[in-house]
Design a protein around this motif. Structure first.
Motif, short mmCIF file in Angstrom:
data_model
loop_
_atom_site.label_atom_id
_atom_site.label_comp_id
_atom_site.label_asym_id
_atom_site.label_seq_id
_atom_site.Cartn_x
_atom_site.Cartn_y
_atom_site.Cartn_z
N PRO A 260 2.02 -70.86 -93.51
CA PRO A 260 0.91 -70.72 -92.57
C PRO A 260 0.89 -71.78 -91.47
O PRO A 260 0.12 -71.66 -90.53
CB PRO A 260 -0.32 -70.87 -93.47
CG PRO A 260 0.17 -71.73 -94.60
CD PRO A 260 1.60 -71.36 -94.82
N GLY A 261 1.70 -72.81 -91.59
CA GLY A 261 1.78 -73.82 -90.53
C GLY A 261 0.97 -75.07 -90.80
O GLY A 261 -0.02 -75.05 -91.54
N THR A 262 1.42 -76.16 -90.19
CA THR A 262 0.69 -77.44 -90.18
C THR A 262 0.45 -77.81 -88.73
O THR A 262 1.39 -77.89 -87.95
CB THR A 262 1.50 -78.56 -90.86
OG1 THR A 262 1.66 -78.28 -92.24
CG2 THR A 262 0.80 -79.91 -90.69
N ARG A 263 -0.83 -78.00 -88.39
CA ARG A 263 -1.18 -78.36 -87.02
C ARG A 263 -1.30 -79.87 -86.92
O ARG A 263 -2.20 -80.46 -87.49
CB ARG A 263 -2.47 -77.67 -86.60
CG ARG A 263 -2.23 -76.22 -86.25
CD ARG A 263 -3.37 -75.30 -86.54
NE ARG A 263 -3.01 -73.92 -86.23
CZ ARG A 263 -2.30 -73.12 -87.03
NH1 ARG A 263 -1.89 -73.56 -88.22
NH2 ARG A 263 -2.00 -71.90 -86.66
N LEU A 264 -0.36 -80.49 -86.20
CA LEU A 264 -0.27 -81.93 -86.11
C LEU A 264 -0.63 -82.39 -84.71
O LEU A 264 -0.09 -81.88 -83.73
CB LEU A 264 1.14 -82.41 -86.46
CG LEU A 264 1.40 -83.90 -86.29
CD1 LEU A 264 0.60 -84.70 -87.33
CD2 LEU A 264 2.88 -84.22 -86.43
N THR A 265 -1.53 -83.37 -84.64
CA THR A 265 -1.88 -84.00 -83.38
C THR A 265 -1.56 -85.48 -83.48
O THR A 265 -1.97 -86.14 -84.44
CB THR A 265 -3.37 -83.82 -83.05
OG1 THR A 265 -3.67 -82.42 -83.00
CG2 THR A 265 -3.71 -84.45 -81.71
N VAL A 266 -0.82 -85.98 -82.49
CA VAL A 266 -0.49 -87.41 -82.45
C VAL A 266 -1.17 -88.01 -81.21
O VAL A 266 -0.92 -87.58 -80.09
CB VAL A 266 1.03 -87.64 -82.37
CG1 VAL A 266 1.33 -89.15 -82.41
CG2 VAL A 266 1.74 -86.93 -83.52
N THR A 267 -2.04 -88.97 -81.45
CA THR A 267 -2.80 -89.56 -80.33
C THR A 267 -2.24 -90.92 -79.91
O THR A 267 -1.44 -91.53 -80.64
CB THR A 267 -4.26 -89.73 -80.72
OG1 THR A 267 -4.34 -90.62 -81.85
CG2 THR A 267 -4.89 -88.40 -81.11
N ALA B 220 5.54 -91.49 -85.51
CA ALA B 220 5.07 -90.35 -84.73
C ALA B 220 4.86 -90.71 -83.26
O ALA B 220 4.41 -91.81 -82.92
CB ALA B 220 3.78 -89.82 -85.34
N ALA B 221 5.16 -89.73 -82.41
CA ALA B 221 4.97 -89.88 -80.96
C ALA B 221 4.13 -88.69 -80.46
O ALA B 221 4.15 -87.61 -81.08
CB ALA B 221 6.32 -89.88 -80.26
N PRO B 222 3.40 -88.88 -79.36
CA PRO B 222 2.59 -87.77 -78.83
C PRO B 222 3.39 -86.51 -78.56
O PRO B 222 2.87 -85.40 -78.68
CB PRO B 222 2.01 -88.37 -77.54
CG PRO B 222 1.92 -89.83 -77.81
CD PRO B 222 3.14 -90.14 -78.64
N SER B 223 4.69 -86.64 -78.26
CA SER B 223 5.54 -85.47 -78.01
C SER B 223 5.76 -84.64 -79.28
O SER B 223 6.26 -83.51 -79.20
CB SER B 223 6.89 -85.91 -77.45
OG SER B 223 7.56 -86.75 -78.38
N GLN B 224 5.38 -85.19 -80.41
CA GLN B 224 5.52 -84.45 -81.66
C GLN B 224 4.25 -83.69 -82.04
O GLN B 224 4.21 -83.05 -83.10
CB GLN B 224 5.94 -85.39 -82.80
CG GLN B 224 7.33 -85.97 -82.58
CD GLN B 224 7.75 -86.94 -83.66
OE1 GLN B 224 7.07 -87.93 -83.93
NE2 GLN B 224 8.89 -86.68 -84.28
N THR B 225 3.26 -83.73 -81.17
CA THR B 225 2.09 -82.88 -81.34
C THR B 225 2.54 -81.43 -81.24
O THR B 225 3.13 -81.02 -80.24
CB THR B 225 1.04 -83.18 -80.25
OG1 THR B 225 0.53 -84.49 -80.46
CG2 THR B 225 -0.09 -82.16 -80.29
N SER B 226 2.29 -80.66 -82.29
CA SER B 226 2.84 -79.31 -82.35
C SER B 226 2.29 -78.61 -83.59
O SER B 226 1.57 -79.19 -84.40
CB SER B 226 4.37 -79.37 -82.42
OG SER B 226 4.94 -78.09 -82.29
N VAL B 227 2.67 -77.35 -83.74
CA VAL B 227 2.44 -76.63 -84.99
C VAL B 227 3.79 -76.51 -85.68
O VAL B 227 4.76 -76.05 -85.06
CB VAL B 227 1.83 -75.25 -84.75
CG1 VAL B 227 1.57 -74.56 -86.09
CG2 VAL B 227 0.54 -75.34 -83.95
#
Lengths: 114, 112
Positions: free
Chosen positions: A107-114, A81-88
């Motif tokens: 309904p979606g998956t909310r992903l945050t990459v730190t 995972a990369a921060p650019s993949q932070t997305s819904v």
């Protein structure tokens, strides 16, 4: 009849970690899709599967892999995972035959990459 | 090429009509769709129109299609605060499995 389900609903990853987003539909649809949604960018297609056993790249496939496990399930994997993949992330399905007008969304998956 | 354009924002007063516009570039589109996304939710189909139709009405919703100008619009009559959402226009090119192509979405804000 649950429609399209996605797990997990929320996820936080560190850069370099891997994970798989799960999607399942119970409508006996042939076609399934993975999109990502970013502010101001709308929905962008990552990968799709026109039928069981086939997958094709969409507009933004880099950094992702998919598996059409069976007719019901279509998973999306982030290997590193990369921060650019932070997305819904949205999964969708459609009948795919002539007359299969509606594309149903999860309904979606909310992903945050730190 | 495939491209769907929408304005990003629209603000209207409660009770007024809202008109959300969309332009598309591919004349071979067979179906055109309007989806609604409420905050924190997925997309839900509002309505669709076949490319051989000019207009479709469904309760408070009216869809107009101008094929010559490649212009699609969604009119919401008597707009309510519950109509506040993002509205996506989408096009499809055949009757098979080709993915829909979405616009970036128009955020409708309804002022009470």
């Amino acid at each position: 009849n649950a429609g399209v389900t996605q797990t997990p609903k929320f996820q936080v990853l560190k850069t370099g970690q891997s994970m798989t987003l799960q999607c399942a539909q119970d409508m006996n649809h042939n076609s399934m899709y993975w999109y990502r949604q970013d502010p101001g960018m709308g929905l962008r297609l990552i990968y799709y599967s026109a039928s069981e056993g086939t997958t094709d790249k969409g507009e933004v496939p880099n950094g992702y892999n998919v598996s059409r496990l069976n007719k019901r399930e279509f998973s999306l994997r982030l290997e590193s995972a990369a921060p650019s993949q932070t997305s819904v992330y949205f999964c969708a399905s459609r009948d795919g035959r002539a007359g299969g007008y509606e594309q149903y969304f999860g309904p979606g998956t909310r992903l945050t990459v730190t | 090429g495939e491209d769907v354009e929408q304005s990003l924002f629209l603000s209207v007063r409660e009770g007024d009509s809202s008109v959300i516009n969309c332009t598309y570039t591919d004349s071979s589109s067979t179906y055109l769709y309007w989806y609604k996304q409420e905050p924190g939710a997925g997309l839900q189909l509002l309505t669709y129109i076949f490319s051989n139709m000019d207009m479709k009405q469904d309760q408070r919703l009216t869809v107009l299609l101008n094929k010559k100008d490649k212009h699609l619009s969604l009119r919401i009559a008597d707009t309510q605060t519950g109509d506040s959402a993002i509205y996506f226009c989408a096009e499809r090119f055949d009757t098979g499995n080709t993915p829909l192509v979405f616009g970036k979405g128009t955020r409708l804000s309804v002022i009470a």
